[in-house]
Design a protein around this motif. Sequence first.
Motif, PDB file in Angstrom:
ATOM      1  N   PHE A 276     130.172  62.907  55.810  1.00 17.20           N
ATOM      2  CA  PHE A 276     130.882  61.516  55.560  1.00 17.20           C
ATOM      3  C   PHE A 276     131.232  60.686  56.709  1.00 17.20           C
ATOM      4  O   PHE A 276     131.555  59.603  56.550  1.00 17.20           O
ATOM      5  N   ILE A 277     130.824  61.226  57.953  1.00 14.44           N
ATOM      6  CA  ILE A 277     130.969  60.303  59.029  1.00 14.44           C
ATOM      7  C   ILE A 277     130.234  58.946  59.058  1.00 14.44           C
ATOM      8  O   ILE A 277     128.986  59.108  58.612  1.00 14.44           O
ATOM      9  N   ASN A 278     130.900  57.875  59.249  1.00 17.80           N
ATOM     10  CA  ASN A 278     130.401  56.623  59.204  1.00 17.80           C
ATOM     11  C   ASN A 278     130.688  55.903  57.740  1.00 17.80           C
ATOM     12  O   ASN A 278     129.903  54.871  57.531  1.00 17.80           O
ATOM     13  N   TYR A 279     131.118  56.689  56.969  1.00 15.69           N
ATOM     14  CA  TYR A 279     131.440  56.172  55.621  1.00 15.69           C
ATOM     15  C   TYR A 279     132.817  55.631  55.370  1.00 15.69           C
ATOM     16  O   TYR A 279     133.700  56.151  56.391  1.00 15.69           O
ATOM     17  N   VAL A 280     133.122  54.801  54.470  1.00 19.04           N
ATOM     18  CA  VAL A 280     134.439  54.538  54.111  1.00 19.04           C
ATOM     19  C   VAL A 280     134.622  55.050  52.776  1.00 19.04           C
ATOM     20  O   VAL A 280     133.817  55.280  51.895  1.00 19.04           O
ATOM     21  N   MET A 281     135.674  56.162  53.079  1.00 20.41           N
ATOM     22  CA  MET A 281     136.027  57.040  51.778  1.00 20.41           C
ATOM     23  C   MET A 281     137.047  56.421  50.917  1.00 20.41           C
ATOM     24  O   MET A 281     138.139  56.092  51.456  1.00 20.41           O
ATOM     25  N   GLY A 282     136.930  56.401  49.924  1.00 20.09           N
ATOM     26  CA  GLY A 282     138.038  55.929  48.753  1.00 20.09           C
ATOM     27  C   GLY A 282     138.495  56.755  47.871  1.00 20.09           C
ATOM     28  O   GLY A 282     137.721  57.763  47.367  1.00 20.09           O
ATOM     29  N   TRP A 283     139.745  56.769  47.196  1.00 17.97           N
ATOM     30  CA  TRP A 283     140.108  57.464  46.239  1.00 17.97           C
ATOM     31  C   TRP A 283     140.396  56.410  44.916  1.00 17.97           C
ATOM     32  O   TRP A 283     141.188  55.302  45.046  1.00 17.97           O
ATOM     33  N   PHE A 284     139.896  56.590  43.794  1.00 17.56           N
ATOM     34  CA  PHE A 284     140.144  55.771  42.903  1.00 17.56           C
ATOM     35  C   PHE A 284     140.575  56.555  41.567  1.00 17.56           C
ATOM     36  O   PHE A 284     140.784  57.848  41.553  1.00 17.56           O
ATOM     37  N   ARG A 285     141.365  56.124  40.633  1.00 15.14           N
ATOM     38  CA  ARG A 285     141.856  56.819  39.338  1.00 15.14           C
ATOM     39  C   ARG A 285     141.839  55.960  38.381  1.00 15.14           C
ATOM     40  O   ARG A 285     141.537  54.799  38.365  1.00 15.14           O
ATOM     41  N   GLN A 286     141.470  56.394  37.156  1.00 17.28           N
ATOM     42  CA  GLN A 286     141.402  56.057  35.819  1.00 17.28           C
ATOM     43  C   GLN A 286     142.277  56.714  34.638  1.00 17.28           C
ATOM     44  O   GLN A 286     142.043  57.925  34.511  1.00 17.28           O
ATOM     45  N   ALA A 287     143.094  55.990  34.126  1.00 15.47           N
ATOM     46  CA  ALA A 287     143.901  56.696  33.279  1.00 15.47           C
ATOM     47  C   ALA A 287     143.136  56.248  31.824  1.00 15.47           C
ATOM     48  O   ALA A 287     142.329  55.085  31.840  1.00 15.47           O
TER      49      ALA A 287
ATOM     50  N   GLY B  27     141.705  54.764  28.678  1.00 14.16           N
ATOM     51  CA  GLY B  27     142.050  53.445  28.072  1.00 14.16           C
ATOM     52  C   GLY B  27     142.083  52.211  29.005  1.00 14.16           C
ATOM     53  O   GLY B  27     142.216  51.097  28.767  1.00 14.16           O
ATOM     54  N   LYS B  28     142.107  52.787  30.329  1.00 16.44           N
ATOM     55  CA  LYS B  28     142.160  51.663  31.521  1.00 16.44           C
ATOM     56  C   LYS B  28     140.878  51.501  32.587  1.00 16.44           C
ATOM     57  O   LYS B  28     140.261  52.432  32.477  1.00 16.44           O
ATOM     58  N   GLU B  29     140.721  50.598  33.188  1.00 13.41           N
ATOM     59  CA  GLU B  29     139.813  50.364  34.119  1.00 13.41           C
ATOM     60  C   GLU B  29     140.262  51.427  35.492  1.00 13.41           C
ATOM     61  O   GLU B  29     141.247  51.636  35.688  1.00 13.41           O
ATOM     62  N   HIS B  30     139.107  51.681  36.238  1.00 12.87           N
ATOM     63  CA  HIS B  30     139.434  52.331  37.628  1.00 12.87           C
ATOM     64  C   HIS B  30     140.171  51.425  38.285  1.00 12.87           C
ATOM     65  O   HIS B  30     140.324  50.329  38.589  1.00 12.87           O
ATOM     66  N   GLU B  31     141.234  52.261  39.090  1.00 11.39           N
ATOM     67  CA  GLU B  31     142.119  51.674  39.986  1.00 11.39           C
ATOM     68  C   GLU B  31     142.105  52.072  41.003  1.00 11.39           C
ATOM     69  O   GLU B  31     142.176  53.237  41.379  1.00 11.39           O
ATOM     70  N   PHE B  32     142.045  51.214  42.230  1.00 13.01           N
ATOM     71  CA  PHE B  32     141.930  51.582  43.502  1.00 13.01           C
ATOM     72  C   PHE B  32     143.212  52.193  44.056  1.00 13.01           C
ATOM     73  O   PHE B  32     144.319  51.900  43.668  1.00 13.01           O
ATOM     74  N   VAL B  33     143.152  53.185  44.529  1.00 14.53           N
ATOM     75  CA  VAL B  33     144.175  53.959  45.158  1.00 14.53           C
ATOM     76  C   VAL B  33     144.612  54.208  46.621  1.00 14.53           C
ATOM     77  O   VAL B  33     145.573  53.488  47.136  1.00 14.53           O
ATOM     78  N   ALA B  34     143.467  54.592  47.430  1.00 10.47           N
ATOM     79  CA  ALA B  34     143.558  54.433  48.974  1.00 10.47           C
ATOM     80  C   ALA B  34     142.130  54.571  49.439  1.00 10.47           C
ATOM     81  O   ALA B  34     141.036  54.881  48.776  1.00 10.47           O
TER      82      ALA B  34
ATOM     83  N   TYR C 277     144.278  52.209  54.038  1.00 11.45           N
ATOM     84  CA  TYR C 277     144.789  50.969  53.159  1.00 11.45           C
ATOM     85  C   TYR C 277     145.186  51.922  51.905  1.00 11.45           C
ATOM     86  O   TYR C 277     144.463  52.717  51.298  1.00 11.45           O
ATOM     87  N   TYR C 278     146.510  51.307  51.099  1.00 12.73           N
ATOM     88  CA  TYR C 278     146.909  51.724  50.049  1.00 12.73           C
ATOM     89  C   TYR C 278     147.166  51.008  49.186  1.00 12.73           C
ATOM     90  O   TYR C 278     147.495  49.711  49.438  1.00 12.73           O
ATOM     91  N   ALA C 279     147.128  51.174  47.427  1.00 14.96           N
ATOM     92  CA  ALA C 279     147.582  50.402  46.655  1.00 14.96           C
ATOM     93  C   ALA C 279     149.200  50.237  46.747  1.00 14.96           C
ATOM     94  O   ALA C 279     149.747  51.264  47.194  1.00 14.96           O
ATOM     95  N   ASP C 280     149.558  49.336  46.488  1.00 16.14           N
ATOM     96  CA  ASP C 280     151.127  48.906  46.471  1.00 16.14           C
ATOM     97  C   ASP C 280     151.881  50.291  45.481  1.00 16.14           C
ATOM     98  O   ASP C 280     153.026  50.739  45.903  1.00 16.14           O
ATOM     99  N   SER C 281     151.152  50.560  44.544  1.00 20.03           N
ATOM    100  CA  SER C 281     151.710  51.530  43.666  1.00 20.03           C
ATOM    101  C   SER C 281     151.894  52.898  44.139  1.00 20.03           C
ATOM    102  O   SER C 281     152.544  53.617  43.683  1.00 20.03           O
ATOM    103  N   VAL C 282     151.075  53.270  45.330  1.00 15.96           N
ATOM    104  CA  VAL C 282     151.109  54.416  45.962  1.00 15.96           C
ATOM    105  C   VAL C 282     151.809  54.495  47.311  1.00 15.96           C
ATOM    106  O   VAL C 282     151.730  55.565  47.912  1.00 15.96           O
ATOM    107  N   LYS C 283     151.896  53.438  47.838  1.00 12.82           N
ATOM    108  CA  LYS C 283     152.301  53.303  49.302  1.00 12.82           C
ATOM    109  C   LYS C 283     153.608  54.143  49.710  1.00 12.82           C
ATOM    110  O   LYS C 283     154.764  53.855  48.864  1.00 12.82           O
ATOM    111  N   GLY C 284     153.506  54.629  50.483  1.00 12.02           N
ATOM    112  CA  GLY C 284     154.736  55.541  50.800  1.00 12.02           C
ATOM    113  C   GLY C 284     154.864  56.895  50.216  1.00 12.02           C
ATOM    114  O   GLY C 284     155.796  57.630  50.540  1.00 12.02           O
ATOM    115  N   ARG C 285     153.946  57.203  49.128  1.00 15.20           N
ATOM    116  CA  ARG C 285     153.978  58.288  48.399  1.00 15.20           C
ATOM    117  C   ARG C 285     152.701  59.110  48.745  1.00 15.20           C
ATOM    118  O   ARG C 285     152.743  60.513  48.734  1.00 15.20           O
ATOM    119  N   PHE C 286     151.704  58.454  48.804  1.00 16.09           N
ATOM    120  CA  PHE C 286     150.311  59.143  49.067  1.00 16.09           C
ATOM    121  C   PHE C 286     149.950  58.996  50.336  1.00 16.09           C
ATOM    122  O   PHE C 286     150.165  57.937  51.017  1.00 16.09           O
TER     123      PHE C 286
END
Length: 123
Positions: free
Chosen positions: A29-40, A42-49, A59-68
């Motif tokens: 994974f070195i030299n890659y940007v790694m991301g976590w997304f989630r999909q509930a 009936g909903k679209e993919h949502e960026f997490v971190a 970088y974090y989504a506001d919905s998870v900042k301080g928790r994840f």
Amino acid sequence: QVQPVESGGGLVQAGGSLRLSCAASGRTFINYVMGWFRQAPGKEHEFVARINWSSGRTYYADSVKGRFTISTDNAKNTVYLQMNSLKPEDTAVYYCAASSRLVARIKNDYDYWGQGTQVTVSS
């Protein structure tokens, strides 16, 4: 090419914690940007971190900042998502993704995706 493989999902009560892991199959994974997304349902993919593996910038989504917290383990070539103070609205399939771009903000910026792991938070 690199293939992310997620693990660590499950069922947890509200207020609890889970740690998701994303290991690399194939190249490192070195030299890659790694991301976590989630999909509930009936909903679209949502960026997490996201984390830039080389610089360590996060970088974090506001919905998870301080928790994840997103982090990496170079020796294990693994990305983690520590999730604390979980809420029922965090319930989703969580996906790990890798991008070869310098900056990767949206879903289409990511080239490689894992199969996803289910996280269910009960109230």
